[in-house]
Motif scaffolding. Structure first.
Motif, short mmCIF file in Angstrom:
data_model
loop_
_atom_site.label_atom_id
_atom_site.label_comp_id
_atom_site.label_asym_id
_atom_site.label_seq_id
_atom_site.Cartn_x
_atom_site.Cartn_y
_atom_site.Cartn_z
N ASP A 1 -1.78 11.70 -1.04
CA ASP A 1 -2.23 10.51 -1.21
C ASP A 1 -1.35 9.89 -2.27
O ASP A 1 -1.58 10.32 -3.52
CB ASP A 1 -3.59 10.05 -1.26
CG ASP A 1 -3.87 8.49 -1.54
OD1 ASP A 1 -2.87 7.67 -1.47
OD2 ASP A 1 -5.09 8.39 -1.58
N GLN B 1 -2.58 1.03 6.90
CA GLN B 1 -2.28 1.91 6.20
C GLN B 1 -1.20 2.74 6.58
O GLN B 1 -1.22 3.18 7.83
CB GLN B 1 -3.38 3.01 6.11
CG GLN B 1 -3.13 4.39 5.23
CD GLN B 1 -2.92 3.99 3.76
OE1 GLN B 1 -3.68 3.28 2.92
NE2 GLN B 1 -1.66 4.61 3.09
N LYS C 1 -9.40 6.55 5.95
CA LYS C 1 -8.19 5.70 5.34
C LYS C 1 -7.98 4.28 5.92
O LYS C 1 -7.72 3.18 5.62
CB LYS C 1 -6.89 6.41 4.90
CG LYS C 1 -7.12 7.36 3.71
CD LYS C 1 -7.21 6.65 2.39
CE LYS C 1 -7.24 7.67 1.27
NZ LYS C 1 -7.34 7.25 0.08
N GLN C 2 -7.82 4.55 7.27
CA GLN C 2 -7.41 3.45 8.31
C GLN C 2 -8.67 2.44 8.21
O GLN C 2 -8.46 1.26 8.48
CB GLN C 2 -7.34 3.84 9.38
CG GLN C 2 -6.41 2.75 10.50
CD GLN C 2 -5.57 3.35 11.59
OE1 GLN C 2 -5.89 4.52 12.14
NE2 GLN C 2 -5.05 2.47 12.13
N PRO D 1 1.81 4.61 1.02
CA PRO D 1 1.63 5.56 2.27
C PRO D 1 1.05 6.94 1.89
O PRO D 1 1.22 7.64 0.91
CB PRO D 1 3.40 5.64 2.64
CG PRO D 1 4.12 5.83 1.54
CD PRO D 1 3.51 4.78 0.64
N VAL E 1 0.82 -1.25 -0.06
CA VAL E 1 0.03 0.11 0.09
C VAL E 1 1.14 1.29 -0.05
O VAL E 1 1.66 1.30 0.70
CB VAL E 1 -0.79 0.02 1.43
CG1 VAL E 1 -1.78 1.12 1.22
CG2 VAL E 1 -1.97 -1.39 1.17
N GLN F 1 -10.67 1.74 5.78
CA GLN F 1 -10.59 0.81 4.73
C GLN F 1 -9.28 -0.34 4.61
O GLN F 1 -9.37 -1.23 4.23
CB GLN F 1 -10.20 1.87 3.28
CG GLN F 1 -11.41 2.77 3.03
CD GLN F 1 -11.16 3.79 1.82
OE1 GLN F 1 -9.94 3.82 1.56
NE2 GLN F 1 -12.08 4.66 1.63
N ASN F 2 -8.09 0.30 5.46
CA ASN F 2 -7.12 -0.42 5.42
C ASN F 2 -6.33 -0.26 6.80
O ASN F 2 -5.78 0.87 6.85
CB ASN F 2 -5.86 -0.17 4.13
CG ASN F 2 -4.73 -1.09 4.29
OD1 ASN F 2 -4.61 -2.00 5.17
ND2 ASN F 2 -3.84 -0.73 3.40
N SER G 1 -0.75 7.20 -3.58
CA SER G 1 -1.66 6.19 -4.81
C SER G 1 -1.95 7.05 -5.67
O SER G 1 -2.20 6.37 -6.72
CB SER G 1 -2.44 5.27 -3.76
OG SER G 1 -3.47 5.95 -3.46
#
Length: 140
Positions: A72, A101, A94-95, A57, A55, A97-98, A74
């Protein structure tokens, strides 16, 4: 008087009994301690984990005037200015979702270190596990 021939010959035999005694003592020590040793557990990656791409960062940018921005990585080039409260909300989303992260903190070289520490403190209070500092190298 002429010395005898056998007295002039060098001694060629070695007494190995002390070496055998030491070896037997070491053998007993190893036999006793080997069952007591607990080898560490090794976590090997599973097939599902190794195929997942890493992922990218989230980059928390602290600017010269101590304003914050979130980048972001990504999504290339999507840097947005945020307040501390907005930063916390975005990072919570975000956390959610993942959970793993990663977050990196990037600060201008003129920013006071206590500002960086305060951002790290905010991230720690939000239970963000993977926090790092981003350093840039200068060309010579």
């Amino acid at each position: 008087m002429i010395p005898r021939r056998s007295a002039m010959r060098p001694m060629s035999d070695i007494n190995v009994v002390p070496y055998i005694d030491v070896m037997l003592v070491l053998l007993v020590i190893f036999m006793i301690t080997a069952p007591l040793m607990n080898p560490g557990q090794i976590d090997l990656p599973s097939v599902g984990k190794s195929l997942a791409p890493p992922v990218a960062p989230l980059e928390v940018i602290i600017k010269k005037d101590t304003t914050l921005a979130l980048n972001d990585r990504s999504k290339k080039g999507q840097e947005q200015s945020v307040t501390r409260e907005e930063l916390i909300e975005l990072l919570k989303q975000k956390q959610a979702q993942n959970a793993d992260q990663p977050v990196v903190i990037s600060a201008d070289k003129n920013v006071r270190y206590e500002e960086v520490i305060s951002i790290m403190d905010v991230l720690q209070r939000q239970q963000i596990k993977k926090v790092g500092l981003l350093a840039q190298t200068t060309g010579r």
